[in-house]
Each structure stands twice: as structure tokens, then as C-alpha cells.
Write a protein that holds these residues in place. Structure first.
Motif, PDB file in Angstrom:
ATOM      1  N   SER A 109      -7.899  26.921 -34.439  1.00 33.21           N
ATOM      2  CA  SER A 109      -8.031  26.312 -33.115  1.00 33.21           C
ATOM      3  C   SER A 109      -9.422  26.580 -32.546  1.00 33.21           C
ATOM      4  O   SER A 109     -10.238  27.278 -33.145  1.00 33.21           O
ATOM      5  CB  SER A 109      -6.979  26.879 -32.146  1.00 33.21           C
ATOM      6  N   HIS A 110      -9.660  26.040 -31.327  1.00 33.62           N
ATOM      7  CA  HIS A 110     -10.930  26.269 -30.626  1.00 33.62           C
ATOM      8  C   HIS A 110     -11.059  27.687 -30.092  1.00 33.62           C
ATOM      9  O   HIS A 110     -12.131  28.108 -29.681  1.00 33.62           O
ATOM     10  CB  HIS A 110     -11.028  25.283 -29.445  1.00 33.62           C
ATOM     11  N   SER A 228      -8.217  31.568 -21.597  1.00 30.27           N
ATOM     12  CA  SER A 228      -8.432  30.273 -20.950  1.00 30.27           C
ATOM     13  C   SER A 228      -8.700  30.503 -19.463  1.00 30.27           C
ATOM     14  O   SER A 228      -8.938  31.646 -19.055  1.00 30.27           O
ATOM     15  CB  SER A 228      -7.197  29.382 -21.155  1.00 30.27           C
ATOM     16  N   ALA A 262      -4.682  19.763 -21.757  1.00 29.21           N
ATOM     17  CA  ALA A 262      -5.009  20.853 -20.836  1.00 29.21           C
ATOM     18  C   ALA A 262      -3.808  21.750 -20.581  1.00 29.21           C
ATOM     19  O   ALA A 262      -2.762  21.304 -20.105  1.00 29.21           O
ATOM     20  CB  ALA A 262      -5.528  20.283 -19.519  1.00 29.21           C
ATOM     21  N   GLY A 263      -3.972  23.026 -20.948  1.00 29.91           N
ATOM     22  CA  GLY A 263      -2.990  24.055 -20.610  1.00 29.91           C
ATOM     23  C   GLY A 263      -3.594  24.900 -19.508  1.00 29.91           C
ATOM     24  O   GLY A 263      -3.253  24.789 -18.339  1.00 29.91           O
ATOM     25  N   GLY A 264      -4.563  25.732 -19.877  1.00 33.27           N
ATOM     26  CA  GLY A 264      -5.371  26.446 -18.884  1.00 33.27           C
ATOM     27  C   GLY A 264      -6.670  25.711 -18.635  1.00 33.27           C
ATOM     28  O   GLY A 264      -7.379  25.995 -17.682  1.00 33.27           O
ATOM     29  N   SER A 266      -9.300  25.126 -21.143  1.00 30.20           N
ATOM     30  CA  SER A 266     -10.543  25.521 -21.817  1.00 30.20           C
ATOM     31  C   SER A 266     -11.016  24.551 -22.894  1.00 30.20           C
ATOM     32  O   SER A 266     -12.218  24.298 -23.001  1.00 30.20           O
ATOM     33  CB  SER A 266     -10.431  26.934 -22.380  1.00 30.20           C
ATOM     34  N   GLY A 336       1.089  26.496 -25.804  1.00 28.24           N
ATOM     35  CA  GLY A 336      -0.205  26.740 -25.179  1.00 28.24           C
ATOM     36  C   GLY A 336      -0.429  25.937 -23.906  1.00 28.24           C
ATOM     37  O   GLY A 336      -1.424  26.127 -23.217  1.00 28.24           O
ATOM     38  N   GLU A 383      -0.079  21.199 -28.969  1.00 29.15           N
ATOM     39  CA  GLU A 383      -0.862  20.970 -27.742  1.00 29.15           C
ATOM     40  C   GLU A 383      -1.711  19.708 -27.861  1.00 29.15           C
ATOM     41  O   GLU A 383      -1.596  18.792 -27.035  1.00 29.15           O
ATOM     42  CB  GLU A 383      -1.719  22.206 -27.417  1.00 29.15           C
ATOM     43  N   GLY A 413      -6.737  21.870 -32.448  1.00 30.83           N
ATOM     44  CA  GLY A 413      -6.245  22.759 -33.502  1.00 30.83           C
ATOM     45  C   GLY A 413      -5.253  22.050 -34.405  1.00 30.83           C
ATOM     46  O   GLY A 413      -4.727  20.990 -34.060  1.00 30.83           O
TER      47      GLY A 413
HETATM   48  C1  LIG Z   1      -4.271  27.406 -26.456  1.00 31.83           C
HETATM   49  C2  LIG Z   1      -4.435  26.037 -26.950  1.00 31.83           C
HETATM   50  C3  LIG Z   1      -4.488  24.946 -26.075  1.00 31.83           C
HETATM   51  C4  LIG Z   1      -4.320  25.061 -24.583  1.00 31.83           C
HETATM   52  O1  LIG Z   1      -5.244  25.870 -23.943  1.00 31.83           O
HETATM   53  P1  LIG Z   1      -6.490  25.279 -23.142  1.00 31.83           P
HETATM   54  O2  LIG Z   1      -7.128  26.465 -22.532  1.00 31.83           O
HETATM   55  O3  LIG Z   1      -5.982  24.301 -22.146  1.00 31.83           O
HETATM   56  O4  LIG Z   1      -7.365  24.634 -24.155  1.00 31.83           O
HETATM   57  C5  LIG Z   1      -4.702  23.684 -26.612  1.00 31.83           C
HETATM   58  N1  LIG Z   1      -4.826  23.497 -27.928  1.00 31.83           N
HETATM   59  C6  LIG Z   1      -4.778  24.529 -28.805  1.00 31.83           C
HETATM   60  C7  LIG Z   1      -4.904  24.250 -30.265  1.00 31.83           C
HETATM   61  C8  LIG Z   1      -4.574  25.825 -28.346  1.00 31.83           C
HETATM   62  O5  LIG Z   1      -4.529  26.838 -29.210  1.00 31.83           O
END
Ligand SMILES: *Cc1c(COP(=O)(O)O)cnc(C)c1O
Length: 453
Positions: A109-110, A228, A262-264, A266, A336, A383, A413
Motif C-alpha cells: 500500500s501507500h 493518516s 478517503a478513510g483518513g 492520506s 481502512g 479501500e 494498494g
Molecule cells: C489505509 C488505507 C486507506 C485509507 O487511508 P487513507 O489515509 O484515507 O488513505 C486506503 N487504501 C489503502 C490501501 C490503505 O491501506
């Protein structure tokens, strides 16, 4: 199939981009939870090393990436940008679709983009151990990986429901030498209190954050790390957008739409903020859109006000789109994205009209992700199925309108650890949840009232 647009290693970004000085108005201050006065760097010192605190409040447009961090980035960065020929063919329309693929990192993932930076600055400050929370496990694995590189210990509190459902993430975290506890746990005062009142709770990110913060706040040589939401985390992720800008320039394209889940906030911010900079400078004019689950709709249905980052009310108050810190989300598969709030910077940008948001249901996002996987050969994490689906909807709308749109999205991811979610989809077990308004109203009653707001 897709074609890969490879940025030469020499083009790896040298700086992270801080969007704050470019905004027409600064984001609101962070407030002390007791006094409601703005917090200063010293208030945050028990939790974070000073280098990261200074980045959190920085008004410099660019912050140089230390060579030690670039050296680690180089093992998988620059990440590929793909032109989605397979998907374009499937849709059969005039839209040209590109995606930045962050699944090539060591944990898929990022998240290592910031984990590596955070572990580096903590190690530099002599910190012995980092405590953190994780939902589905991506952040826990990223931080465990980063801590192992810089020789510091890592303790992870994982939301109980995910801990039980995702044994392979736990094994990955342990492979990198970290310790992991299901949250709520008997290790902390807050965890014990939650367990006493609700022994069978599935846990939540808000609860796990409270536990990890407590461990750092009560131990001299332990600091806390968040994956995040905070401004320095979003800034570390801007390598994604800086690379994507250069890759699109290599094929002479400018996006009409930029999309991230978008979850948090980032990965969305990491791709989007450099494009917001270009939009503000007038070099391009894309629509920039965050996509969230209908089951955790902070940007689309939350209110914009000061709230705690955690359930235990230990963090400072930040102004953000929130569903209320007591929010316990439904068990959707995009673990996430199950957070009650949104990054204050992303929230502020939405208030300024620089970005927009949308929400989708998981049965739709998984259906589209399966089409995407068959067309492109990559299985998206739960996500980013939201980003995939939004991009496909955008391309369908362009087809109906007969418009030649350029769509860019972040594939944050891969889903190799989340195949149980795909299996649930195939078996017809995925359920759509619309977060009920009365639950938002109830949770919002617990949100503190800040004078003058
Ligand atoms: C944690 C995660 C997210 C959600 O978190 P953000 O901070 O919104 O990016 C999205 N995609 C992947 C693959 C994650 O691991």
C-alpha cells in the motif's frame, strides 16, 4: 492490458509538498482538549518527535526529503503510473484512464511513504519504541516494516474484529518484528475500562487510537505514530502526486478528474494536493474528488466542527468533517475507511470548494473491482475499490456524454491479504449499510461545544 509509464529513478521527488501556504485561507488551529486554546509544539512533544511536530505546523511550501528516506523510497519508487487500456476497452468509451499504483511497496500500500519517514525521525530523536493502532492491518504492517529498518521497537493495537478476521496481516506484522495486541486490550487503562463495560466489543479505530496514545503518553521512551489524518502524514504522501504529475507530462496529458478513496484522507491527499497546487496556479483545472463508503460518510454527511481524534477523548480537538468520535462503524470490508473523521486539511479544502466528495456502497465497488481485475490484472484492496468504481462511473458518464475525458485515480494498494472480502462478495454475503442519521445525531451530541464556533 495496461501500459506502464515509468518515471526514471533520477526523478524521484526530492521534497514533500506542503499545501498550507498556497491556500486562500489557513486551516483552523488544533485545540487543547481541556482548555480549548490552540496547542503549541510543546503540547505535542510527549507524543511526537520535534522534527515531525515542526512539519505538522510548517508554513514552508517544500520540505526536503532526507537522503536516508529517499534511499528506502528507491526500493519501490517511483511507483508506476498505468494507462488502463484494458479498462478503457471494457468501457468502450472515449475516456482515457490512468492510475497510480501504490501496491508495489513492500507491504502492498501507500502507507510506507509516511511510515518510513516517521520511523526515521523517531530513530533520529533517540526514541526506542513506537506505539500505534491499525484497523485492517495495512498501517500496522507499514510501521512494523519501517521500524525494523531503523532499529526501533513497534507495538500495534489492532481493532479486535480485524485481528480475528485477518490472521495473515498479524503474521506479516510479527514477521517485521513488531508486537501486536487485539484492541481493546487489558494492557491499558482505557482498554480495561472498555472491556469492563462491553466485553464482546468488536473494537474500533477510535478505541485503538486511545490505547496507543495512552501507551506513548505514559512511557518516557515511547512515542505515538499515526498512519493518516495529520498534516505531516498527508505531506509525506505527496510523493504520489508529484510523480504522477511528471508521468502524465511524459505522455502529454492533463487530467480532467482526479480521484482517490478517503478513510483518513492520506492517499487521496497524497495524489490530489500537487494537482490542487496546479489548479490554484492555473496550469490545469481538474475536478478533484474523494470517495468514501456510504457506511462511514464523514465528508459527505458529517458536520464540519471540532472533535476528538479518538474515542477516549485523549487527543487534541481538530476541526474536521466528523460523524462523532463515539462512532462505531458497521463491519464493512474496507477496514481502512472506517474512521469517524476526515483529515483536517482535506476537510478544509472541501469547505474552500477546492475538492468535492462522493460516497458509494461496497457491493457496487466490489463488482467494479472484479471487472477492473479482469481487465487490468491487478486486484484492488477493499479501500481503493471505491476509487476504481468512481473512476469507472466517471468514464461511463463521459461515454454517455460523448466527452473525451482524462481520468486519473489512485490505486492505493492491492487486495492480496483481503481475498476473504472478495470471497464474501462472490458468495453473496456482502451487505450495504447506509449509516443511519439517528446514529450520527446521537454520536454528535457527545462532541464538545467549542466557544465561538
Ligand atoms: C489505509 C488505507 C486507506 C485509507 O487511508 P487513507 O489515509 O484515507 O488513505 C486506503 N487504501 C489503502 C490501501 C490503505 O491501506
Amino acid at each position: 492490458m495496461a501500459t506502464k509509464i515509468i518515471l526514471p529513478e533520477a526523478e524521484l521527488p526530492t521534497h514533500w509538498y506542503n499545501i498550507v501556504p498556497d491556500l486562500p485561507s489557513p486551516p483552523p488551529p488544533v485545540l487543547h482538549p481541556g482548555t480549548h486554546e490552540p496547542v503549541g509544539p510543546d503540547d505535542l512533544a510527549p507524543l511526537f518527535p520535534m522534527d515531525l511536530i515542526l512539519q505538522e505546523v510548517s508554513t514552508d511550501s517544500y520540505i526536503e526529503i532526507p537522503e536516508e528516506i529517499r534511499e528506502v523510497y528507491r526500493t519501490w519508487r517511483p511507483s508506476p503510473l498505468y494507462r488502463a487500456h484494458g479498462l478503457e476497452k471494457l468501457i468502450g468509451g472515449p475516456a482515457r484512464i490512468y492510475y497510480k499504483y501504490e501496491g508495489v511497496s513492500p507491504v502492498g500500500s501507500h502507507k510506507p511513504n509516511t511510515a518510513v519517514a516517521q520511523a526515521y525521525y523517531n530513530a533520529k530523536a533517540g526514541v526506542k519504541k513506537l506505539s500505534t493502532e491499525t484497523g485492517a492491518g495495512q498501517w500496522g504492517s507499514a510501521l512494523a516494516f519501517a521500524c525494523s529498518l531503523f532499529g526501533i521497537e513497534c507495538e500495534v493495537y489492532q481493532v479486535r474484529a480485524s485481528y480475528d478476521q485477518k490472521p495473515y496481516r498479524k503474521a506479516l506484522i510479527e514477521t517485521f518484528g513488531a508486537t501486536i495486541h487485539p484492541s481493546p486490550s487489558p494492557n491499558t487503562n482505557y482498554g480495561r475500562a472498555v472491556l469492563e463495560s462491553d466485553p464482546d466489543t468488536p473494537g474500533s479505530l477510535g478505541i485503538a487510537i486511545s490505547e496507543a496514545v495512552e501507551v506513548a503518553a505514559t512511557n518516557e521512551d515511547v512515542k505515538y505514530s499515526l498512519g493518516s489524518v495529520l498534516s505531516h502524514v498527508l505531506m509525506h504522501q505527496t510523493v504520489i502526486g508529484e510523480e504522477a504529475l511528471k508521468q502524465l507530462a511524459m505522455v502529454d496529458e492533463k487530467p480532467d478528474v482526479v480521484i482517490g478513496c478517503a478513510g483518513g484522507g492520506s492517499n487521496f491527499a497524497g495524489l490530489a494536493f500537487p494537482f490542487v497546487r496546479e489548479k490554484l496556479a492555473g496550469t490545469m483545472d481538474p475536478v478533484i474528488r474523494a470517495v468514501e463508503p456510504a457506511a462511514a460518510p464523514s465528508l459527505t454527511r458529517g458536520s464540519y466542527q471540532f472533535d476528538f481524534g479518538d474515542t477516549g477523548q485523549m487527543t487534541p480537538l481538530v476541526k474536521m468533517h466528523t460523524l462523532g468520535h463515539p462512532f462505531v462503524p458497521e463491519p464493512i470490508h474496507a477496514g481502512g475507511l472506517r474512521y469517524h473523521g476526515m483529515a483536517p486539511l482535506v476537510s478544509h479544502l472541501q469547505e474552500l470548494g477546492l475538492i468535492e466528495s462522493n460516497s458509494l456502497h461496497q457491493t457496487e465497488t466490489f463488482a467494479k473491482a472484479v471487472d477492473f481485475a479482469q481487465a487490468e490484472g491487478i486486484i484492488p484492496g477493499p479501500e481503493p475499490t471505491h476509487a476504481v468504481a468512481e473512476a469507472m462511473n466517471e468514464a461511463e458518464r463521459a461515454k454517455e456524454a460523448g466527452e473525451e475525458k482524462v481520468v486519473l485515480f489512485n490505486l492505493s494498494g492491492h487486495g492480496h491479504f483481503d481475498m476473504a472480502a472478495y470471497q464474501a462478495y462472490f458468495d453473496g454475503h456482502l451487505v450495504d449499510y447506509e449509516h443511519p442519521q439517528h446514529q450520527i445525531d446521537e454520536a454528535m451530541q457527545k462532541v464538545p461545544v467549542v466557544a465561538g464556533e
